[in-house]
Scaffold this motif. Structure first.
Motif, short mmCIF file in Angstrom:
data_model
loop_
_atom_site.label_atom_id
_atom_site.label_comp_id
_atom_site.label_asym_id
_atom_site.label_seq_id
_atom_site.Cartn_x
_atom_site.Cartn_y
_atom_site.Cartn_z
N ASP A 47 0.81 -1.22 0.00
CA ASP A 47 0.00 0.00 0.00
C ASP A 47 0.85 1.27 0.00
OD1 ASP A 47 -2.32 -1.33 -0.20
OD2 ASP A 47 -2.80 -1.30 1.94
N ALA A 48 1.97 1.23 0.71
CA ALA A 48 2.83 2.43 0.72
C ALA A 48 3.26 2.76 -0.71
CB ALA A 48 4.05 2.16 1.60
N TRP A 49 3.65 1.72 -1.48
CA TRP A 49 4.03 1.93 -2.88
C TRP A 49 2.84 2.45 -3.68
CZ3 TRP A 49 1.90 -0.88 -7.07
CH2 TRP A 49 2.42 -0.53 -8.32
N ARG A 50 1.67 1.80 -3.50
CA ARG A 50 0.48 2.18 -4.28
C ARG A 50 0.13 3.65 -4.10
NH1 ARG A 50 -1.35 -2.59 -2.54
NH2 ARG A 50 -0.91 -4.08 -4.19
N MET A 51 0.15 4.12 -2.84
CA MET A 51 -0.23 5.52 -2.56
C MET A 51 0.74 6.49 -3.23
SD MET A 51 -1.24 4.94 1.37
CE MET A 51 -0.99 6.60 1.93
N ARG A 52 2.01 6.18 -3.12
CA ARG A 52 3.01 7.08 -3.71
C ARG A 52 2.94 7.05 -5.23
NH1 ARG A 52 4.06 5.76 1.09
NH2 ARG A 52 5.36 6.99 2.48
N ALA A 196 3.51 21.65 -4.62
CA ALA A 196 2.47 22.64 -4.35
C ALA A 196 1.09 22.01 -4.54
CB ALA A 196 2.63 23.84 -5.27
N GLU A 197 0.94 21.29 -5.66
CA GLU A 197 -0.37 20.71 -5.97
C GLU A 197 -0.79 19.69 -4.91
OE1 GLU A 197 -1.16 19.71 -10.18
OE2 GLU A 197 -1.93 17.82 -9.37
N ASN A 198 0.15 18.83 -4.52
CA ASN A 198 -0.22 17.77 -3.58
C ASN A 198 -0.38 18.29 -2.15
OD1 ASN A 198 -0.55 15.17 -4.94
ND2 ASN A 198 1.46 15.73 -5.77
N LEU A 199 0.42 19.29 -1.80
CA LEU A 199 0.24 19.85 -0.45
C LEU A 199 -1.14 20.49 -0.35
CD1 LEU A 199 3.65 21.48 0.53
CD2 LEU A 199 2.47 19.61 1.67
N GLU A 200 -1.52 21.17 -1.42
CA GLU A 200 -2.81 21.84 -1.37
C GLU A 200 -3.95 20.82 -1.33
OE1 GLU A 200 -3.23 25.12 -4.09
OE2 GLU A 200 -5.39 24.75 -4.12
N ARG A 201 -3.83 19.82 -2.21
CA ARG A 201 -4.93 18.85 -2.35
C ARG A 201 -4.97 17.87 -1.18
NH1 ARG A 201 -5.22 14.23 -5.38
NH2 ARG A 201 -3.06 14.53 -5.99
N LEU A 202 -3.83 17.23 -0.91
CA LEU A 202 -3.85 16.16 0.09
C LEU A 202 -3.74 16.67 1.52
CD1 LEU A 202 -1.59 13.53 -1.65
CD2 LEU A 202 -4.06 13.60 -1.57
N MET A 214 4.77 11.37 2.69
CA MET A 214 4.50 10.74 1.39
C MET A 214 4.80 11.73 0.25
SD MET A 214 1.03 8.94 0.11
CE MET A 214 0.15 10.38 -0.42
N ILE A 215 4.40 12.98 0.45
CA ILE A 215 4.64 13.99 -0.61
C ILE A 215 6.14 14.26 -0.73
CG2 ILE A 215 4.19 16.37 -1.34
CD1 ILE A 215 1.53 16.19 0.23
N LYS A 216 6.79 14.40 0.43
CA LYS A 216 8.24 14.65 0.41
C LYS A 216 9.00 13.52 -0.28
CE LYS A 216 10.69 14.38 4.36
NZ LYS A 216 11.32 14.87 5.59
N GLU A 217 8.63 12.28 0.04
CA GLU A 217 9.36 11.13 -0.52
C GLU A 217 9.09 10.98 -2.01
OE1 GLU A 217 9.10 8.79 3.73
OE2 GLU A 217 8.09 7.92 2.00
N ALA A 222 10.98 11.79 -7.73
CA ALA A 222 10.87 12.48 -9.03
C ALA A 222 12.17 13.24 -9.31
CB ALA A 222 9.69 13.44 -9.01
N TYR A 223 12.62 13.96 -8.30
CA TYR A 223 13.82 14.79 -8.43
C TYR A 223 15.02 13.91 -8.81
CZ TYR A 223 17.75 17.25 -6.01
OH TYR A 223 18.94 17.80 -5.64
N PHE A 224 15.22 12.83 -8.08
CA PHE A 224 16.37 11.98 -8.33
C PHE A 224 16.28 11.30 -9.70
CE2 PHE A 224 18.25 7.65 -8.05
CZ PHE A 224 19.57 8.06 -8.10
N SER A 225 15.11 10.68 -9.96
CA SER A 225 14.98 9.92 -11.21
C SER A 225 15.00 10.86 -12.42
CB SER A 225 13.68 9.12 -11.25
OG SER A 225 13.40 8.56 -10.01
N GLY A 226 14.42 12.04 -12.25
CA GLY A 226 14.34 12.97 -13.38
C GLY A 226 15.69 13.56 -13.71
N ALA A 227 16.50 13.79 -12.68
CA ALA A 227 17.77 14.46 -12.93
C ALA A 227 18.80 13.51 -13.53
CB ALA A 227 18.30 15.05 -11.62
N GLU A 228 18.65 12.22 -13.31
CA GLU A 228 19.75 11.31 -13.64
C GLU A 228 19.42 10.25 -14.72
OE1 GLU A 228 23.00 11.36 -12.70
OE2 GLU A 228 22.54 13.33 -11.93
N THR A 229 18.38 10.49 -15.51
CA THR A 229 18.04 9.48 -16.52
C THR A 229 18.06 10.03 -17.95
OG1 THR A 229 15.75 9.96 -15.95
CG2 THR A 229 16.65 7.89 -15.12
N THR A 230 17.23 11.08 -18.18
CA THR A 230 17.13 11.59 -19.56
C THR A 230 18.47 12.10 -20.08
OG1 THR A 230 15.75 13.16 -18.35
CG2 THR A 230 14.87 12.33 -20.39
#
Ligand code: HEM
Length: 433
Positions: A47-52, A196-202, A214-217, A222-230
């Motif tokens: 469930d932890a994976w599913r939510m994130r 911003a979007e998730n803090l506001e919504r969730l 959950m939002i922080k993690e 996103a930050y790690f995977s986005g910076a080091e793949t493309t």
């Protein structure tokens, strides 16, 4: 450990039987010792994976990525200007390009110049991400009780290394998020963002430390995977242009015809640029970003083609192997965009966009974003620049070795090349951005 080398086995097990094969093996080195437990890309199928994954998917799914294009365009113009000013630092510029897109989309953070701390932090954390290949490259992954041996003992080198890496892995998760929170209280955030979007919504619906974590993690992932793949795709493309000069000429002819001689392509031109598309696909295939993907695990016993696969096996989809299968891709080590040029989907046996991003329920949730980030960089670089082999002080051409780094993600090792505007008009075009 089971390594799947064919597209057929990958599709059959990781896709069609994904309810069984979407777990991740528990890797004591990565998770507990280095400290990646918070990364949902490595979490068990729970469930932890599913939510994130759900909140991540909402922000990066196909139907929402078009909204991120202005951020990608802005960062790409920055990339072109950097290539014009300091072409020899093209590897740094490619990292900055990917980093600036993901930092802005995730935290609304705008990078601060060439040596931005947060871009450097993601690179430092990469050092501590399964450094020697797929996650299970340490003995402790097979004998978990080894994690209790003290750091000073001979053979505990892995613990000393982990201690060093742990610092950046946790800083990666905490620092940009803390910065966001500190500044967001002083002024409203300048840009919309995942946080911003998730803090506001969730957080308004359901405030509490659990949601905040959950939002922080998820943001950290996103930050790690986005910076080091493309960055790997863009560097593979540049290397290919150095090694296969005829390809760049053909692409420029197509761009001049479709977009115009002194204009840069944008996303709306994409369907009219089949050769540029073929270069992008071949850049994904030639030397895949994640050659062995991320290991899956099965939750229940299974049988495939007479083989018994016990529950809890580590199941690796070998992306590199089937992208280099001669049956599907003759002369696989040659960079040849014609494999994909003007071909209908059904004529391409293995579409790289369907396999380079993994499979089943763990498939890369940011694949549409990554696809756009890499494509726009490739298309605009081709339109504005020539890329050539460098020469040494005696005027002799330097042939790039074509070598790649090994590890969970792979990219070309540093190579020299010349990147210069195609003409004075192209220089002015880039200067005007
Ligand atoms: C060209 C660029 C990229 C490639 C080739 C790529 C490839 C992959 C692959 C092979 C996997 C493993 C899938 C599986 O287990 O079967 C993966 C997972 C993942 N990727 Fe990407 N990726 C790219 C870009 C990105 C970007 C830009 C982000 C974030 C913004 C991202 C976020 C993730 C996450 C969060 C997972 C873990 C998914 C899960 O376990 O549920 N990736 N990616």
């Amino acid at each position: 450990m089971i390594v799947l080398n064919s597209a057929k086995a990958i599709t059959e097990l990781l896709e069609k039987r994904s309810s069984n094969y979407s777990d991740r093996p528990y890797m004591p080195m990565n998770n507990g010792i280095i400290g990646w437990d918070w990364n949902f890309g490595l979490m068990r199928y729970n469930d932890a994976w599913r939510m994130r994954r759900r909140i991540f998917h909402q922000y990066f799914q196909q139907s929402t990525v078009d909204a991120h294009q202005p951020v990608q365009m802005k960062a790409t113009y920055g990339l072109l200007r950097n290539l014009l000013e300091r072409p020899e630092r093209f590897m740094d510029h490619a990292r900055l390009h990917a980093g600036s897109i993901i930092l802005q989309l995730t935290y609304g953070y705008e990078i601060q110049g060439h040596d931005d701390d947060y871009v450097a932090l993601a690179a430092a954390a990469r050092e501590g991400y399964a450094p020697r290949g797929i996650s299970s490259s340490y003995l402790v992954d097979f004998f978990p009780s080894l994690k209790f041996i003290p750091e000073w003992m001979p053979g505990a080198d892995f613990k000393r290394k982990a201690k060093k890496w742990r610092y950046s892995v946790l800083a990666l998760r905490d620092r940009p998020y803390d910065l966001y929170k500190a500044t967001a209280t002083q002024e409203t955030p300048k840009f919309p963002s995942f946080v911003a979007e998730n803090l506001e919504r969730l957080s308004t619906q359901n405030p509490g430390a659990e949601i905040d974590d959950m939002i922080k993690e998820s943001a950290g992932v996103a930050y790690f995977s986005g910076a080091e793949t493309t960055i790997s795709v863009v560097l593979s493309f540049i290397l290919a242009m150095v090694m296969y000069p005829s390809v760049i000429k053909r692409a420029q002819e197509e761009l001049d015809l479709v977009v115009g001689k002194h204009k840069l392509p944008n996303f709306s031109d994409r369907p009219m640029l089949p050769f540029v598309e073929a270069i992008f696909l071949e850049s994904l295939r030639w030397n895949p970003v994640a050659p062995l993907g991320v290991p899956h695990a099965n939750v229940a016993d299974d049988v495939y083609e007479g083989y018994h696969i016990p529950a809890g096996s580590i199941v690796v989809g070998n992306i590199w192997a089937f992208f280099h299968n001669k049956e599907h891709f003759p002369e696989p080590s040659v960079f040849n965009p014609d494999r994909f040029y003007n071909k209908d989907k059904e004529d391409i046996p293995l579409d790289p966009t369907e396999f380079a991003f993994g499979s089943g329920r763990r498939i890369c949730p940011a694949r549409h974003l990554a696809n756009n980030t890499a494509w726009i960089a490739i298309a605009t670089i081709l339109a504005a620049f020539d890329i050539e082999k460098a020469k040494d002080s005696d005027g002799a051409v330097i042939e790039p070795s074509g070598e790649y780094t090994s590890g969970h993600t792979s990219r070309p090792v540093a190579f020299p090349c010349v990147i210069k505007p195609r003409s004075e008009a192209h220089r002015n075009l880039v200067l005007s951005l």
